[in-house]
Design a protein around this motif. Structure first.
Motif, PDB file in Angstrom:
ATOM      1  N   ALA A 259       0.853  -1.189   0.000  1.00  0.00           N
ATOM      2  CA  ALA A 259       0.000   0.000   0.000  1.00  0.00           C
ATOM      3  C   ALA A 259       0.886   1.235   0.000  1.00  0.00           C
ATOM      4  N   THR A 260       0.369   2.327  -0.551  1.00  0.00           N
ATOM      5  CA  THR A 260       1.067   3.605  -0.473  1.00  0.00           C
ATOM      6  C   THR A 260       0.170   4.601   0.249  1.00  0.00           C
ATOM      7  N   TYR A 261       0.810   5.431   1.041  1.00  0.00           N
ATOM      8  CA  TYR A 261       0.132   6.509   1.756  1.00  0.00           C
ATOM      9  C   TYR A 261       0.653   7.813   1.180  1.00  0.00           C
ATOM     10  N   ASP A 262      -0.249   8.661   0.696  1.00  0.00           N
ATOM     11  CA  ASP A 262       0.128   9.907   0.028  1.00  0.00           C
ATOM     12  C   ASP A 262      -0.377  11.121   0.791  1.00  0.00           C
ATOM     13  N   LEU A 263       0.470  12.145   0.819  1.00  0.00           N
ATOM     14  CA  LEU A 263       0.116  13.436   1.402  1.00  0.00           C
ATOM     15  C   LEU A 263       0.338  14.498   0.339  1.00  0.00           C
ATOM     16  N   LYS A 264      -0.707  15.244   0.011  1.00  0.00           N
ATOM     17  CA  LYS A 264      -0.620  16.305  -0.994  1.00  0.00           C
ATOM     18  C   LYS A 264      -0.038  17.559  -0.354  1.00  0.00           C
ATOM     19  N   ILE A 265       0.973  18.135  -1.026  1.00  0.00           N
ATOM     20  CA  ILE A 265       1.593  19.382  -0.582  1.00  0.00           C
ATOM     21  C   ILE A 265       1.566  20.342  -1.767  1.00  0.00           C
ATOM     22  N   GLU A 266       0.967  21.519  -1.577  1.00  0.00           N
ATOM     23  CA  GLU A 266       0.898  22.510  -2.650  1.00  0.00           C
ATOM     24  C   GLU A 266       1.922  23.608  -2.404  1.00  0.00           C
ATOM     25  N   ASN A 267       2.548  24.067  -3.515  1.00  0.00           N
ATOM     26  CA  ASN A 267       3.558  25.110  -3.399  1.00  0.00           C
ATOM     27  C   ASN A 267       3.679  25.832  -4.733  1.00  0.00           C
ATOM     28  N   GLY A 268       3.445  27.129  -4.714  1.00  0.00           N
ATOM     29  CA  GLY A 268       3.627  27.941  -5.917  1.00  0.00           C
ATOM     30  C   GLY A 268       2.784  27.488  -7.096  1.00  0.00           C
ATOM     31  N   GLY A 269       1.571  27.023  -6.846  1.00  0.00           N
ATOM     32  CA  GLY A 269       0.698  26.586  -7.919  1.00  0.00           C
ATOM     33  C   GLY A 269       0.979  25.167  -8.406  1.00  0.00           C
ATOM     34  N   LEU A 270       1.980  24.526  -7.857  1.00  0.00           N
ATOM     35  CA  LEU A 270       2.294  23.151  -8.226  1.00  0.00           C
ATOM     36  C   LEU A 270       1.912  22.220  -7.081  1.00  0.00           C
ATOM     37  N   GLU A 271       1.631  20.992  -7.428  1.00  0.00           N
ATOM     38  CA  GLU A 271       1.272  19.995  -6.430  1.00  0.00           C
ATOM     39  C   GLU A 271       2.367  18.939  -6.338  1.00  0.00           C
ATOM     40  N   TYR A 272       2.654  18.552  -5.121  1.00  0.00           N
ATOM     41  CA  TYR A 272       3.633  17.511  -4.838  1.00  0.00           C
ATOM     42  C   TYR A 272       2.957  16.479  -3.947  1.00  0.00           C
ATOM     43  N   PHE A 273       3.452  15.262  -3.990  1.00  0.00           N
ATOM     44  CA  PHE A 273       2.962  14.234  -3.087  1.00  0.00           C
ATOM     45  C   PHE A 273       4.126  13.619  -2.338  1.00  0.00           C
ATOM     46  N   LEU A 274       3.936  13.531  -1.044  1.00  0.00           N
ATOM     47  CA  LEU A 274       4.843  12.778  -0.188  1.00  0.00           C
ATOM     48  C   LEU A 274       4.264  11.370  -0.151  1.00  0.00           C
ATOM     49  N   ARG A 275       5.021  10.387  -0.581  1.00  0.00           N
ATOM     50  CA  ARG A 275       4.519   9.015  -0.704  1.00  0.00           C
ATOM     51  C   ARG A 275       5.328   8.080   0.192  1.00  0.00           C
TER      52      ARG A 275
ATOM     53  N   THR B 209       3.270  -5.695   3.197  1.00  0.00           N
ATOM     54  CA  THR B 209       2.872  -6.581   4.286  1.00  0.00           C
ATOM     55  C   THR B 209       3.965  -7.613   4.547  1.00  0.00           C
ATOM     56  N   VAL B 210       4.142  -7.920   5.828  1.00  0.00           N
ATOM     57  CA  VAL B 210       5.059  -8.983   6.215  1.00  0.00           C
ATOM     58  C   VAL B 210       4.299 -10.115   6.908  1.00  0.00           C
ATOM     59  N   GLU B 211       3.058  -9.828   7.312  1.00  0.00           N
ATOM     60  CA  GLU B 211       2.168 -10.848   7.879  1.00  0.00           C
ATOM     61  C   GLU B 211       0.738 -10.508   7.463  1.00  0.00           C
ATOM     62  N   GLY B 212       0.026 -11.478   6.907  1.00  0.00           N
ATOM     63  CA  GLY B 212      -1.367 -11.271   6.543  1.00  0.00           C
ATOM     64  C   GLY B 212      -1.531 -10.585   5.206  1.00  0.00           C
ATOM     65  N   LYS B 213      -2.769 -10.150   4.963  1.00  0.00           N
ATOM     66  CA  LYS B 213      -3.123  -9.433   3.736  1.00  0.00           C
ATOM     67  C   LYS B 213      -3.821  -8.139   4.122  1.00  0.00           C
ATOM     68  N   LEU B 214      -3.813  -7.174   3.218  1.00  0.00           N
ATOM     69  CA  LEU B 214      -4.376  -5.862   3.515  1.00  0.00           C
ATOM     70  C   LEU B 214      -5.877  -5.866   3.753  1.00  0.00           C
ATOM     71  N   GLU B 215      -6.546  -6.935   3.479  1.00  0.00           N
ATOM     72  CA  GLU B 215      -7.978  -6.969   3.772  1.00  0.00           C
ATOM     73  C   GLU B 215      -8.221  -7.133   5.267  1.00  0.00           C
TER      74      GLU B 215
END
Length: 113
Positions: A37-53, A58-64
């Motif tokens: 899974a990826t977790y994203d955070l939107k950061i805006e600066n000077g009219g441009l958008e960036y994402f911190l990803r 998983t090391v045990e189980g499944k994401l469900e």
């Protein structure tokens, strides 16, 4: 841009806790499948958008399952490109890096408790 010194690599958390912590910090779990899974955070600066990803796997189980155990892998910052996608090669403004580092520091603190 890979953020090397975030101190998050190899930290582990169950899915429920990771979802709660990241949501409080403004992240959204976007891409996901049974084993990553990826977790994203939107950061805006000077009219441009960036994402911190934050990439996780998983090391045990499944994401469900909220009890699945995930480990943090690489952390990136990328500029949004049209129509969709992230450019990890473009320079990232210092203000965006500062915001990203603050969020990652808080995430590390929350996951280390």
């Amino acid at each position: 841009m890979i953020i090397e010194n975030a101190g998050l690599r190899s930290l582990k958390s169950d899915l429920r806790h990771l979802d709660e912590v990241t949501e409080k910090l403004g992240f959204v779990r976007w891409q996901w499948e049974y084993y990553r899974a990826t977790y994203d955070l939107k950061i805006e600066n000077g009219g441009l958008e960036y994402f911190l990803r934050v990439n996780t796997r998983t090391v045990e189980g499944k994401l469900e399952s909220p009890f699945a155990i995930l480990t943090v892998e690489d952390v990136y910052v990328g500029r949004v490109t049209f129509p969709h996608g992230l450019d990890y090669e473009s320079p990232v403004p210092a203000q965006v890096v500062k915001i990203a580092e603050q969020k990652l520091s808080e995430l590390k603190k929350q996951l280390s408790e």
